[in-house]
Design a protein around this motif. Structure first.
Motif, PDB file in Angstrom:
ATOM      1  N   PHE A 199       0.827  -1.211   0.000  1.00  0.00           N
ATOM      2  CA  PHE A 199       0.000   0.000   0.000  1.00  0.00           C
ATOM      3  C   PHE A 199       0.865   1.266   0.000  1.00  0.00           C
ATOM      4  O   PHE A 199       0.531   2.252  -0.662  1.00  0.00           O
ATOM      5  CB  PHE A 199      -0.945  -0.004   1.201  1.00  0.00           C
ATOM      6  CG  PHE A 199      -1.870  -1.205   1.266  1.00  0.00           C
ATOM      7  CD1 PHE A 199      -2.161  -1.952   0.141  1.00  0.00           C
ATOM      8  CD2 PHE A 199      -2.446  -1.593   2.479  1.00  0.00           C
ATOM      9  CE1 PHE A 199      -3.004  -3.067   0.198  1.00  0.00           C
ATOM     10  CE2 PHE A 199      -3.297  -2.686   2.548  1.00  0.00           C
ATOM     11  CZ  PHE A 199      -3.572  -3.433   1.414  1.00  0.00           C
ATOM     12  N   VAL A 203       1.264   4.404  -2.895  1.00  0.00           N
ATOM     13  CA  VAL A 203       1.168   5.834  -2.612  1.00  0.00           C
ATOM     14  C   VAL A 203       2.383   6.598  -3.126  1.00  0.00           C
ATOM     15  O   VAL A 203       2.253   7.673  -3.719  1.00  0.00           O
ATOM     16  CB  VAL A 203       0.971   6.065  -1.093  1.00  0.00           C
ATOM     17  CG1 VAL A 203       1.179   7.539  -0.730  1.00  0.00           C
ATOM     18  CG2 VAL A 203      -0.412   5.616  -0.661  1.00  0.00           C
ATOM     19  N   ASP A 239      -0.725  13.982   6.642  1.00  0.00           N
ATOM     20  CA  ASP A 239      -1.641  13.438   7.646  1.00  0.00           C
ATOM     21  C   ASP A 239      -2.736  12.601   6.987  1.00  0.00           C
ATOM     22  O   ASP A 239      -3.133  11.555   7.524  1.00  0.00           O
ATOM     23  CB  ASP A 239      -2.270  14.563   8.469  1.00  0.00           C
ATOM     24  CG  ASP A 239      -1.272  15.264   9.373  1.00  0.00           C
ATOM     25  OD1 ASP A 239      -0.172  14.706   9.578  1.00  0.00           O
ATOM     26  OD2 ASP A 239      -1.580  16.363   9.877  1.00  0.00           O
ATOM     27  N   LYS A 240      -3.197  13.062   5.839  1.00  0.00           N
ATOM     28  CA  LYS A 240      -4.244  12.325   5.127  1.00  0.00           C
ATOM     29  C   LYS A 240      -3.720  10.974   4.649  1.00  0.00           C
ATOM     30  O   LYS A 240      -4.429   9.949   4.746  1.00  0.00           O
ATOM     31  CB  LYS A 240      -4.734  13.157   3.934  1.00  0.00           C
ATOM     32  CG  LYS A 240      -5.948  12.574   3.236  1.00  0.00           C
ATOM     33  CD  LYS A 240      -6.453  13.523   2.154  1.00  0.00           C
ATOM     34  CE  LYS A 240      -7.701  12.947   1.463  1.00  0.00           C
ATOM     35  NZ  LYS A 240      -8.220  13.873   0.418  1.00  0.00           N
ATOM     36  N   GLU A 241      -2.499  10.937   4.146  1.00  0.00           N
ATOM     37  CA  GLU A 241      -1.905   9.673   3.701  1.00  0.00           C
ATOM     38  C   GLU A 241      -1.687   8.729   4.862  1.00  0.00           C
ATOM     39  O   GLU A 241      -1.936   7.510   4.750  1.00  0.00           O
ATOM     40  CB  GLU A 241      -0.577   9.956   2.987  1.00  0.00           C
ATOM     41  CG  GLU A 241      -0.738  10.583   1.611  1.00  0.00           C
ATOM     42  CD  GLU A 241       0.581  11.056   1.033  1.00  0.00           C
ATOM     43  OE1 GLU A 241       0.678  11.159  -0.212  1.00  0.00           O
ATOM     44  OE2 GLU A 241       1.520  11.354   1.804  1.00  0.00           O
ATOM     45  N   ALA A 243      -3.407   8.602   7.659  1.00  0.00           N
ATOM     46  CA  ALA A 243      -4.717   8.095   8.075  1.00  0.00           C
ATOM     47  C   ALA A 243      -5.215   7.020   7.114  1.00  0.00           C
ATOM     48  O   ALA A 243      -5.712   5.959   7.537  1.00  0.00           O
ATOM     49  CB  ALA A 243      -5.715   9.245   8.163  1.00  0.00           C
ATOM     50  N   TYR A 244      -5.067   7.272   5.813  1.00  0.00           N
ATOM     51  CA  TYR A 244      -5.513   6.306   4.804  1.00  0.00           C
ATOM     52  C   TYR A 244      -4.723   4.996   4.915  1.00  0.00           C
ATOM     53  O   TYR A 244      -5.309   3.894   4.947  1.00  0.00           O
ATOM     54  CB  TYR A 244      -5.343   6.903   3.404  1.00  0.00           C
ATOM     55  CG  TYR A 244      -5.372   5.874   2.297  1.00  0.00           C
ATOM     56  CD1 TYR A 244      -6.578   5.329   1.870  1.00  0.00           C
ATOM     57  CD2 TYR A 244      -4.189   5.435   1.701  1.00  0.00           C
ATOM     58  CE1 TYR A 244      -6.598   4.366   0.863  1.00  0.00           C
ATOM     59  CE2 TYR A 244      -4.200   4.481   0.703  1.00  0.00           C
ATOM     60  CZ  TYR A 244      -5.413   3.941   0.286  1.00  0.00           C
ATOM     61  OH  TYR A 244      -5.435   2.979  -0.691  1.00  0.00           O
ATOM     62  N   LEU A 245      -3.406   5.104   4.956  1.00  0.00           N
ATOM     63  CA  LEU A 245      -2.571   3.911   4.985  1.00  0.00           C
ATOM     64  C   LEU A 245      -2.779   3.108   6.268  1.00  0.00           C
ATOM     65  O   LEU A 245      -2.901   1.874   6.229  1.00  0.00           O
ATOM     66  CB  LEU A 245      -1.093   4.301   4.844  1.00  0.00           C
ATOM     67  CG  LEU A 245      -0.665   4.748   3.440  1.00  0.00           C
ATOM     68  CD1 LEU A 245       0.702   5.414   3.488  1.00  0.00           C
ATOM     69  CD2 LEU A 245      -0.654   3.559   2.488  1.00  0.00           C
ATOM     70  N   THR A 246      -2.822   3.780   7.404  1.00  0.00           N
ATOM     71  CA  THR A 246      -3.006   3.081   8.673  1.00  0.00           C
ATOM     72  C   THR A 246      -4.326   2.329   8.675  1.00  0.00           C
ATOM     73  O   THR A 246      -4.387   1.143   9.045  1.00  0.00           O
ATOM     74  CB  THR A 246      -2.961   4.070   9.847  1.00  0.00           C
ATOM     75  OG1 THR A 246      -1.691   4.736   9.851  1.00  0.00           O
ATOM     76  CG2 THR A 246      -3.165   3.353  11.179  1.00  0.00           C
ATOM     77  N   ASN A 247      -5.397   2.991   8.240  1.00  0.00           N
ATOM     78  CA  ASN A 247      -6.713   2.358   8.220  1.00  0.00           C
ATOM     79  C   ASN A 247      -6.741   1.164   7.272  1.00  0.00           C
ATOM     80  O   ASN A 247      -7.279   0.096   7.598  1.00  0.00           O
ATOM     81  CB  ASN A 247      -7.774   3.377   7.806  1.00  0.00           C
ATOM     82  CG  ASN A 247      -9.160   2.765   7.757  1.00  0.00           C
ATOM     83  OD1 ASN A 247      -9.740   2.415   8.776  1.00  0.00           O
ATOM     84  ND2 ASN A 247      -9.699   2.618   6.556  1.00  0.00           N
ATOM     85  N   ARG A 248      -6.122   1.315   6.096  1.00  0.00           N
ATOM     86  CA  ARG A 248      -6.177   0.222   5.118  1.00  0.00           C
ATOM     87  C   ARG A 248      -5.340  -0.971   5.571  1.00  0.00           C
ATOM     88  O   ARG A 248      -5.738  -2.127   5.394  1.00  0.00           O
ATOM     89  CB  ARG A 248      -5.694   0.711   3.749  1.00  0.00           C
ATOM     90  CG  ARG A 248      -6.040  -0.295   2.668  1.00  0.00           C
ATOM     91  CD  ARG A 248      -5.772   0.178   1.273  1.00  0.00           C
ATOM     92  NE  ARG A 248      -6.154  -0.872   0.335  1.00  0.00           N
ATOM     93  CZ  ARG A 248      -5.628  -1.038  -0.864  1.00  0.00           C
ATOM     94  NH1 ARG A 248      -4.694  -0.194  -1.302  1.00  0.00           N
ATOM     95  NH2 ARG A 248      -6.027  -2.020  -1.638  1.00  0.00           N
ATOM     96  N   GLU A 255     -11.215  -6.036   4.165  1.00  0.00           N
ATOM     97  CA  GLU A 255     -11.332  -5.669   2.749  1.00  0.00           C
ATOM     98  C   GLU A 255     -11.470  -6.904   1.872  1.00  0.00           C
ATOM     99  O   GLU A 255     -12.308  -6.959   0.963  1.00  0.00           O
ATOM    100  CB  GLU A 255     -10.100  -4.860   2.352  1.00  0.00           C
ATOM    101  CG  GLU A 255     -10.078  -4.381   0.917  1.00  0.00           C
ATOM    102  CD  GLU A 255      -8.814  -3.595   0.586  1.00  0.00           C
ATOM    103  OE1 GLU A 255      -8.265  -3.809  -0.506  1.00  0.00           O
ATOM    104  OE2 GLU A 255      -8.390  -2.757   1.417  1.00  0.00           O
TER     105      GLU A 255
END
Length: 361
Positions: A199, A203, A239-241, A243-248, A255
């Motif tokens: 992941f 990115v 910060d957005k990346e 949050a996205y990476l940690t959640n995924r 998933e």
């Protein structure tokens, strides 16, 4: 002519020796010969417990392809003869044997160097961790009792979920048997690392094989803590990346379960990750130095008795446990959030063995 007939009989006997567990001979009229000798040939003896399942079958194929494996024992409570017949047709060096049911657990484990345990039910949509635990805890306990009796010095790789609890179960069973060596017991969290590498590579736009992201903590939900600040190559994430990476990464399993719509869980990626970690263990057993992997192990890097962290693996198992290293504010916050849940999962596993549930009437 007589000598040619003898040679033919020997060849047929050798073929028969691979098809099922040693006490079975499926070729009528052919006297069994011992499986082809591995004598001076390099390689290790590996057992997969749960080999006929969704993870077990692709994992068995990957391990049979490994040049480090000389003998591969496949155990399950169903369908191992079919899996063995299928795999035995592949022209790799490893000898494969099948073992079916509780009575053959001992022979499956005798003399093994590495035992990999993917046995148990997979997660399905709507299934809670308690649902998984209630089924898989007993399976893991029984299998580890067999390991304790038949190959107590083997390296053990636990895949069966929930890993946060099944590894403590394995530790307690081995302690009861008086053969516990924390250096030889691993909870396989490699899939979290594989996902993180994949992941992150998506990115930052590089080959996933170039990326290395440590993933600490445990192997479920918020207990999975990717340490993006320690990723290589070094990269500054927004910060957005983050949050996205940690959640995924934390929800990668969900998933896959949802994408398969009840038809399965993460079997192929888990088999790949399990084979990758097993290969590292075998390379270390062979004497290769500098083998470092993240794994869920008995350690003191936090106040919790089990934690996923970087470890260096050698001939005797874990040779060094690495500290967590520098964490940024986001990661420190994640670390504190995961501790209560991971503690509860560990205690649940310990209590399952120390205070087993009363049998249902």
């Amino acid at each position: 002519m007589e000598m040619a007939n003898v040679r033919a009989q020997v060849r047929l006997a050798r073929i028969a020796s691979h098809m099922e567990a040693p006490e079975r001979n499926i070729m009528t009229g052919v006297e069994r010969e011992a499986t082809r000798a591995r004598g001076a040939a390099p390689g290790f003896k590996v057992a997969i417990l749960g080999a006929a399942g969704g993870i077990g079958q692709p994992l068995s194929l990957l391990m049979k392809m490994s040049p480090l494996v000389s003998t591969l024992h496949l155990y399950d409570v169903f369908n191992t003869p079919g899996v063995v017949a299928d795999l035995s047709h592949t022209n790799t060096s490893a000898v494969v044997r099948g073992f079916l049911g509780n009575d053959q657990l001992g022979p499956a484990l005798d003399g093994m160097d590495l035992v990999i345990i993917p046995a148990g039910v997979p997660r399905k949509p709507g299934m809670t961790r308690d649902d998984l635990f209630n089924i898989n805890a007993g399976i893991v306990r029984t299998l580890i009792e067999g390991v304790a009796k038949h190959c107590p010095r083997a390296i053990i790789n636990i895949i069966s979920n929930p890993v946060n609890s099944t590894v403590p179960i394995a530790a307690e069973v081995l302690k009861k048997a008086g053969v516990y060596d924390p250096k030889r017991l691993f909870g396989v969290t490699t899939l979290d690392v594989v996902r993180a590498n994949t992941f992150v590579a998506d990115v930052i736009g590089v080959d996933p094989k170039m990326v290395d992201v440590p993933v600490l903590g445990g192997h479920a939900g918020i207990t999975i803590l990717p340490i993006l600040s320690q990723a290589t190559p070094k990269f500054t994430f927004t910060d957005k990346e983050v949050a996205y990476l940690t959640n995924r990464i934390q929800n990668g399993g969900t998933e896959v379960v949802e994408a398969k719509k009840g038809a399965g869980s993460a079997t192929l990626s888990m088999a790949y990750a399990a084979a990758k970690f097993a290969e590292s263990c075998l390379r270390a057993l062979q004497g290769e130095s500098g083998i470092v992997e993240c794994a869920y192990v008995d350690c003191e890097v936090t106040e919790l008795p089990f934690f996923a962290t970087k470890v260096r693996i050698g001939r005797s198992g874990i040779e060094e446990i690495y500290p967590l290293g520098p964490l940024n504010a986001h990661e420190r916050e994640g670390l504190e959030k995961l501790k209560p849940e991971l503690h509860e999962s560990i205690q649940k596993g310990v209590k399952f063995v120390q205070n087993p549930p009363a049998p249902k009437s």
